[in-house]
Every structure is written in structure tokens, then in C-alpha cells.
Design an enzyme around this catalytic site. Structure first.
Site, PDB file in Angstrom:
ATOM      1  N   ILE A  11       0.872  -1.176   0.000  1.00 50.77           N
ATOM      2  CA  ILE A  11       0.000   0.000   0.000  1.00 50.77           C
ATOM      3  C   ILE A  11       0.904   1.219   0.000  1.00 50.77           C
ATOM      4  O   ILE A  11       1.593   1.490   0.999  1.00 50.77           O
ATOM      5  CB  ILE A  11      -0.919   0.037   1.255  1.00 50.77           C
ATOM      6  CG1 ILE A  11      -1.737  -1.243   1.353  1.00 50.77           C
ATOM      7  CG2 ILE A  11      -1.862   1.246   1.212  1.00 50.77           C
ATOM      8  CD1 ILE A  11      -1.235  -2.193   2.388  1.00 50.77           C
ATOM      9  N   THR A  12       0.936   1.965  -1.103  1.00 53.57           N
ATOM     10  CA  THR A  12       1.778   3.159  -1.106  1.00 53.57           C
ATOM     11  C   THR A  12       1.093   4.233  -0.255  1.00 53.57           C
ATOM     12  O   THR A  12      -0.137   4.286  -0.158  1.00 53.57           O
ATOM     13  CB  THR A  12       2.052   3.683  -2.535  1.00 53.57           C
ATOM     14  OG1 THR A  12       0.837   4.171  -3.107  1.00 53.57           O
ATOM     15  CG2 THR A  12       2.660   2.606  -3.424  1.00 53.57           C
ATOM     16  N   GLY A  13       1.901   5.063   0.373  1.00 52.99           N
ATOM     17  CA  GLY A  13       1.346   6.113   1.228  1.00 52.99           C
ATOM     18  C   GLY A  13       0.566   5.532   2.397  1.00 52.99           C
ATOM     19  O   GLY A  13      -0.545   5.973   2.695  1.00 52.99           O
ATOM     20  N   GLY A  17      -3.055   8.801   7.031  1.00 50.59           N
ATOM     21  CA  GLY A  17      -4.373   8.858   6.395  1.00 50.59           C
ATOM     22  C   GLY A  17      -5.050   7.518   6.155  1.00 50.59           C
ATOM     23  O   GLY A  17      -4.899   6.570   6.927  1.00 50.59           O
ATOM     24  N   TYR A 165      -4.369  18.655  -8.994  1.00 47.85           N
ATOM     25  CA  TYR A 165      -4.853  17.463  -8.283  1.00 47.85           C
ATOM     26  C   TYR A 165      -5.871  16.722  -9.141  1.00 47.85           C
ATOM     27  O   TYR A 165      -5.773  15.506  -9.344  1.00 47.85           O
ATOM     28  CB  TYR A 165      -5.482  17.899  -6.956  1.00 47.85           C
ATOM     29  CG  TYR A 165      -6.054  16.757  -6.140  1.00 47.85           C
ATOM     30  CD1 TYR A 165      -5.221  15.916  -5.402  1.00 47.85           C
ATOM     31  CD2 TYR A 165      -7.431  16.518  -6.095  1.00 47.85           C
ATOM     32  CE1 TYR A 165      -5.740  14.874  -4.646  1.00 47.85           C
ATOM     33  CE2 TYR A 165      -7.956  15.480  -5.343  1.00 47.85           C
ATOM     34  CZ  TYR A 165      -7.106  14.652  -4.622  1.00 47.85           C
ATOM     35  OH  TYR A 165      -7.617  13.613  -3.882  1.00 47.85           O
TER      36      TYR A 165
HETATM   37  N1  LIG Z   1      -8.786  12.617   2.103  1.00 49.14           N
HETATM   38  C1  LIG Z   1      -9.804  12.563   1.270  1.00 49.14           C
HETATM   39  O1  LIG Z   1     -10.924  12.996   1.573  1.00 49.14           O
HETATM   40  C2  LIG Z   1      -9.617  11.970  -0.087  1.00 49.14           C
HETATM   41  C3  LIG Z   1     -10.679  12.041  -1.005  1.00 49.14           C
HETATM   42  C4  LIG Z   1     -10.524  11.490  -2.253  1.00 49.14           C
HETATM   43  C5  LIG Z   1      -9.348  10.833  -2.577  1.00 49.14           C
HETATM   44  N2  LIG Z   1      -8.334  10.766  -1.677  1.00 49.14           N
HETATM   45  C6  LIG Z   1      -7.098  10.085  -2.067  1.00 49.14           C
HETATM   46  O2  LIG Z   1      -6.748   9.150  -1.076  1.00 49.14           O
HETATM   47  C7  LIG Z   1      -5.322   8.972  -1.058  1.00 49.14           C
HETATM   48  C8  LIG Z   1      -4.807   9.108   0.373  1.00 49.14           C
HETATM   49  O3  LIG Z   1      -5.133  10.401   0.838  1.00 49.14           O
HETATM   50  P1  LIG Z   1      -5.121  10.791   2.373  1.00 49.14           P
HETATM   51  O4  LIG Z   1      -6.198  11.780   2.541  1.00 49.14           O
HETATM   52  O5  LIG Z   1      -5.079   9.574   3.213  1.00 49.14           O
HETATM   53  O6  LIG Z   1      -3.747  11.592   2.434  1.00 49.14           O
HETATM   54  P2  LIG Z   1      -2.680  11.825   3.593  1.00 49.14           P
HETATM   55  O7  LIG Z   1      -3.245  11.557   4.937  1.00 49.14           O
HETATM   56  O8  LIG Z   1      -2.101  13.163   3.301  1.00 49.14           O
HETATM   57  O9  LIG Z   1      -1.601  10.691   3.304  1.00 49.14           O
HETATM   58  C9  LIG Z   1      -0.892  10.681   2.096  1.00 49.14           C
HETATM   59  C10 LIG Z   1       0.095   9.552   2.080  1.00 49.14           C
HETATM   60  O10 LIG Z   1       0.829   9.633   0.841  1.00 49.14           O
HETATM   61  C11 LIG Z   1       2.209   9.725   1.122  1.00 49.14           C
HETATM   62  N3  LIG Z   1       2.929  10.577   0.191  1.00 49.14           N
HETATM   63  C12 LIG Z   1       2.651  11.857  -0.148  1.00 49.14           C
HETATM   64  N4  LIG Z   1       3.588  12.312  -0.981  1.00 49.14           N
HETATM   65  C13 LIG Z   1       4.488  11.319  -1.180  1.00 49.14           C
HETATM   66  C14 LIG Z   1       5.687  11.183  -1.922  1.00 49.14           C
HETATM   67  N5  LIG Z   1       6.201  12.196  -2.618  1.00 49.14           N
HETATM   68  N6  LIG Z   1       6.349  10.013  -1.871  1.00 49.14           N
HETATM   69  C15 LIG Z   1       5.876   8.991  -1.135  1.00 49.14           C
HETATM   70  N7  LIG Z   1       4.752   9.050  -0.412  1.00 49.14           N
HETATM   71  C16 LIG Z   1       4.065  10.194  -0.422  1.00 49.14           C
HETATM   72  C17 LIG Z   1       2.283  10.319   2.522  1.00 49.14           C
HETATM   73  O11 LIG Z   1       3.541  10.016   3.061  1.00 49.14           O
HETATM   74  P3  LIG Z   1       4.265  11.030   4.064  1.00 49.14           P
HETATM   75  O12 LIG Z   1       3.787  10.586   5.394  1.00 49.14           O
HETATM   76  O13 LIG Z   1       5.711  10.785   3.825  1.00 49.14           O
HETATM   77  O14 LIG Z   1       3.821  12.423   3.702  1.00 49.14           O
HETATM   78  C18 LIG Z   1       1.122   9.637   3.210  1.00 49.14           C
HETATM   79  O15 LIG Z   1       1.484   8.350   3.632  1.00 49.14           O
HETATM   80  C19 LIG Z   1      -4.755  10.034  -2.006  1.00 49.14           C
HETATM   81  O16 LIG Z   1      -4.441   9.444  -3.240  1.00 49.14           O
HETATM   82  C20 LIG Z   1      -5.907  11.017  -2.161  1.00 49.14           C
HETATM   83  O17 LIG Z   1      -5.862  11.709  -3.385  1.00 49.14           O
HETATM   84  C21 LIG Z   1      -8.428  11.323  -0.431  1.00 49.14           C
END
Ligand SMILES: NC(=O)c1ccc[n+]([C@@H]2O[C@H](COP(=O)([O-])OP(=O)(O)OC[C@H]3O[C@@H](n4cnc5c(N)ncnc54)[C@H](OP(=O)(O)O)[C@@H]3O)[C@@H](O)[C@H]2O)c1
Length: 276
Positions: A11-13, A17, A165
Site C-alpha cells: 500500500i503506497t502512502g 491517512g 490534483y
Molecule cells: N482525504 C480525502 O478525503 C480523499 C478524497 C478522495 C481521494 N483521496 C485520495 O486518497 C489517497 C490518500 O489520501 P489521504 O487523505 O489519506 O492523504 P494523507 O493523509 O495526506 O496521506 C498521504 C500519504 O501519501 C504519502 N505521500 C505523499 N507524498 C508522497 C511522496 N512524494 N512520496 C511517497 N509518499 C508520499 C504520505 O507520506 P508522508 O507521510 O511521507 O507524507 C502519506 O502516507 C490520495 O491518493 C488522495 O488523493 C483522499
């Protein structure tokens, strides 16, 4: 859910979150979890949490803002496991932030991290996925989608974080549709989704938006695609949460997808022998 016991999931990232919750839940269900992120300390914390609940996990670090790091991550995965059953391309950067930024390779940053990195990683790991089939790829996209302007994919004009985005998220969905066709008959399926709207995560808080969904809701939708029995053998789809849905029009435009694919192959420098 189909039990992931004995299966391996990347699972990347997953240091933060919704990715973190998905990693923890897959660990609880018995999968071997490859946790990924940039921050080793937080990564090791997730690994420790998974182990505490009886699971198996390892942390692999890579900054997806550099294609060389994506290649290094694929090598690390191959060195760690001889099977990969589930790949969840989840890492992403939200719309918040000052101005236009670029990746180590000079590409617009959100296009690079949210889309190109997953494109390259999926191809590099396809041999492992195929040999572990049935296997699943899940691309975590978003309901925020914007058509790609092929005359300025790197957004050198009229940049906004939201546009960057949204085009990166549509690119993930377009890639899903294409890759599914390419993978027909291999036992590897690929689907994309909008997990949930404004989950309570770093990305959403950073954008100054009041969260309206929980990470658990988003995790449930991602797990539905990763291990849900109803998704067995189904591929190339886009889901809004738990429901199959239609994405932005451009996702169904074969010519646009072909342009994106050609551009992505060029930008990632994927060699013929690697694209199996
Ligand atoms: N939140 C929402 O409501 C929502 C809605 C629709 C879609 N999404 C999608 O869901 C996914 C997860 O989002 P989230 O809200 O859980 O975000 P989040 O809490 O900001 O977590 C993002 C994750 O991605 C990693 N990441 C970011 N930039 C990176 C890089 N350059 N290299 C490697 N890892 C990187 C972060 O690692 P670090 O800890 O190192 O920063 C973190 O583990 C995303 O693709 C987002 O677009 C989210």
C-alpha cells in the site's frame, strides 16, 4: 471479504491517512503488509502497530517525487517478497500549497506523484503480480477530476493546486481503464475509486476543509476493491465509495487515453522489456 491470509499487499502512502488504516486492516486480516511512505519513523510505527495485532509487516521507504525512487521501490519489493497479490496505489498530494512545483524529473508535482509514480510502479511490479494471480491493483483516485489539456499537461499556464490534483486523479482513472484491457486473461485486475469525500486526513486538514467522512469509510471502499468478493474478475471500473460509478467523460475517450499512455511511457522511460 476474501481472506488475504498468506497474501502480500503493498500500500503506497500507508504512513498516514486512509492508507494507514487500510494497511492496519489488511494486517489484521492476515495479509503480509508492505508499508510505504517517506518517513521511516512513522513507517516503523505502522509496522509495529500491525505486529501488535498479530500481523506481519515491513516498511519500504521511497519518495515518489523521483522516478528513480519508484524504480528503487520496485527493486526493494522484489528483494522483500517473491509474491505480490495486492498493489494499492494510494500515495498522493492534495490540492493545497503555494504555487506550481515540480518533481525531481521536472514534471508537474501532482501529475508525477499522484499518477506517473503509480503508472511506473504498476508496470515494474506486473511480473510479480501476474505470477501471483489472481491479483488486484487498486488505484486510489478521487471524485475531483478534470480533463487533461494535452497542450499543457505540465500546467505551465493557469496553474492551480486544484486543477493539478484533479487532472492527476483523472489520469489514474484513464490508466485503470487502459491497463484493465491490457491485462485481460492474465488474472490481474485493476480498478479505481473515490474512497470517500473529505475524510479526516492530513491532506484535507491542510486544505483547510472541514472533514465530513471518516478514514474508516474510505478504507472500507478501498478494501472492497482489494479483497471484496463481488470484485472477483471485474476490472477497469471506477467506484464512488462502494458504488460503481462513471468518471469524467475523458476517461472513456480512447484517443485521449492513448495520448496519455504514449506520454507516460515517454516520461517514465519504461523500456519495452519492462512492459510485460
Ligand atoms: N482525504 C480525502 O478525503 C480523499 C478524497 C478522495 C481521494 N483521496 C485520495 O486518497 C489517497 C490518500 O489520501 P489521504 O487523505 O489519506 O492523504 P494523507 O493523509 O495526506 O496521506 C498521504 C500519504 O501519501 C504519502 N505521500 C505523499 N507524498 C508522497 C511522496 N512524494 N512520496 C511517497 N509518499 C508520499 C504520505 O507520506 P508522508 O507521510 O511521507 O507524507 C502519506 O502516507 C490520495 O491518493 C488522495 O488523493 C483522499
Amino acid at each position: 471479504m476474501i481472506s488475504p491470509k498468506g497474501k502480500t499487499a503493498l500500500i503506497t502512502g500507508s504512513t498516514d491517512g486512509v492508507g494507514r488504516v487500510v494497511a492496519e486492516q489488511l494486517g489484521k486480516m492476515g495479509a503480509r503488509v508492505l508499508v510505504h511512505g517517506r518517513d521511516r519513523e512513522r513507517g516503523e510505527q505502522v509496522v509495529a502497530d500491525i505486529k501488535r495485532t498479530g500481523g506481519t509487516a515491513e516498511f519500504l521507504s521511497a519518495d515518489l517525487a523521483a522516478l528513480a525512487e519508484v524504480r528503487r521501490l520496485a527493486d526493494a519489493v522484489r528483494a522483500t517478497t517473491d509474491r505480490l497479490d495486492i498493489l494499492i496505489n494510494n500515495a498522493g498530494i492534495g490540492s493545497a500549497g503555494a504555487g506550481r512545483q515540480t518533481s525531481a524529473d521536472g514534471h508537474e508535482l501532482r501529475f508525477a506523484v499522484n499518477y506517473l509514480a503509480g503508472f511506473l510502479l504498476s508496470y515494474l511490479l506486473l511480473p510479480l503480480l501476474k505470477q501471483s494471480a489472481p491479483a488486484r491493483i487498486v488505484n486510489v483516485a478521487s471524485a475531483g477530476q478534470q480533463a487533461i489539456d494535452f497542450s499543457d499537461v505540465m500546467l505551465t499556464r493557469g496553474y492551480s493546486g486544484s486543477r493539478a490534483y484533479c487532472q492527476s486523479k483523472l489520469a489514474q482513472i484513464m490508466f485503470t481503464v487502459d491497463l484493465a484491457r491490457e491485462l485481460e486473461g492474465t488474472g490481474v485486475t485493476v480498478n479505481s475509486l473515490h474512497p470517500a469525500t473529505y475524510m479526516n486526513t492530513t491532506m484535507v486538514r491542510r486544505a483547510g476543509v472541514t472533514p465530513i467522512s471518516t478514514v474508516e469509510q474510505g478504507a472500507e471502499a478501498i478494501l472492497n476493491l482489494a479483497v471484496g468478493p463481488a470484485l472477483e474478475g471485474r476490472s477497469g471500473l471506477y467506484f464512488n465509495g462502494l458504488r460503481e460509478a462513471r468518471a469524467e467523460r475523458q476517461a472513456y475517450d480512447a484517443e485521449a487515453r492513448a495520448r496519455l499512455r504514449a506520454l507516460s511511457l515517454e516520461l517514465t522511460g519504461l523500456r519495452a522489456g519492462e512492459k510485460v
